[in-house]
Design a protein around this motif. Structure first.
Motif, PDB file in Angstrom:
ATOM      1  N   ASP A  44      -3.184   5.596 -38.025  1.00 29.32           N
ATOM      2  CA  ASP A  44      -3.130   5.800 -39.001  1.00 29.32           C
ATOM      3  C   ASP A  44      -2.309   5.827 -39.798  1.00 29.32           C
ATOM      4  OD1 ASP A  44      -5.945   6.994 -38.218  1.00 29.32           O
ATOM      5  OD2 ASP A  44      -4.708   9.079 -37.921  1.00 29.32           O
TER       6      ASP A  44
ATOM      7  N   HIS B 170      -7.395  10.615 -28.088  1.00 31.93           N
ATOM      8  CA  HIS B 170      -6.414  11.855 -28.281  1.00 31.93           C
ATOM      9  C   HIS B 170      -8.144  12.671 -27.944  1.00 31.93           C
ATOM     10  CE1 HIS B 170      -5.670  14.966 -30.821  1.00 31.93           C
ATOM     11  NE2 HIS B 170      -4.861  15.184 -30.074  1.00 31.93           N
TER      12      HIS B 170
ATOM     13  N   ARG C   5      -7.353   7.762 -31.429  1.00 30.24           N
ATOM     14  CA  ARG C   5      -7.994   9.070 -32.308  1.00 30.24           C
ATOM     15  C   ARG C   5      -9.183   8.859 -31.570  1.00 30.24           C
ATOM     16  NH1 ARG C   5      -7.737   6.253 -37.622  1.00 30.24           N
ATOM     17  NH2 ARG C   5     -10.047   5.657 -37.268  1.00 30.24           N
TER      18      ARG C   5
ATOM     19  N   ALA D 239      -1.925   7.746 -32.431  1.00 29.28           N
ATOM     20  CA  ALA D 239      -3.409   8.470 -33.069  1.00 29.28           C
ATOM     21  C   ALA D 239      -2.771   8.231 -34.718  1.00 29.28           C
ATOM     22  CB  ALA D 239      -3.657   8.988 -33.620  1.00 29.28           C
ATOM     23  N   SER D 240      -1.683   9.300 -34.909  1.00 29.56           N
ATOM     24  CA  SER D 240      -0.689   9.143 -36.402  1.00 29.56           C
ATOM     25  C   SER D 240      -0.604   8.513 -36.773  1.00 29.56           C
ATOM     26  CB  SER D 240       0.331  10.232 -36.362  1.00 29.56           C
ATOM     27  OG  SER D 240       0.642  11.210 -37.763  1.00 29.56           O
TER      28      SER D 240
END
Length: 151
Positions: free
Chosen positions: A93, A41, A38, A89-90
């Protein structure tokens, strides 16, 4: 509860605690990776915004077609990098969520085993207490019979 049953449950508990600890470490690692992804990003998105602002100012002055083409080419690659990092990042997560769920399940297994062990120990204590009470009652009854037989 027999000693072998207790030993088996204790071994199961130790294994469940070990799995829980591993799940906690995995969650920690997944959280760190997600945070790093994150952050990267965010940094890329911030850089893209700065780049666009800088070149918008540059275009207020004269610019050649070669410079505009370079700007557009680099801007497209930068957009791709931001999008790719957004996907990274997704996914990080999602891994963090799965790791958190795995830890929660491991903690539930540990708690269930502890509760089972406590329940079995309480049952064993009740059985032992009843056995001792019966022995004490039999001893008292025999003593009473002896006293009445001697009297």
């Amino acid at each position: 509860m027999s000693a072998s049953a207790t030993d088996t449950l204790v071994l199961l508990l130790e294994r469940a605690e070990s799995e829980r600890d591993a799940a906690a470490r995995a969650l920690h690692a997944a959280s760190a990776q997600a945070e790093a992804a994150r952050s990267q990003h965010g940094q890329l998105a911030g850089y893209r915004q700065e780049y666009q602002q800088r070149w918008t100012q540059q275009f207020t002055r004269a610019a050649t077609m070669d410079i505009v083409a370079c700007y557009q080419s680099f801007g497209q690659r930068l957009d791709q990098a931001v999008d790719t990092q957004g996907h990274v990042a997704s996914h990080a997560d999602q891994r963090q969520v799965r790791a958190r769920d795995a830890l929660r399940q491991a903690e539930l297994r540990v708690a269930a085993l502890r509760q089972l062990i406590a329940r079995r120990q309480a049952e064993a204590a009740k059985v032992a207490q009843r056995r001792e009470q019966r022995a004490a009652d039999e001893f008292a009854a025999r003593a009473h019979l002896r006293r009445t037989a001697h009297a």
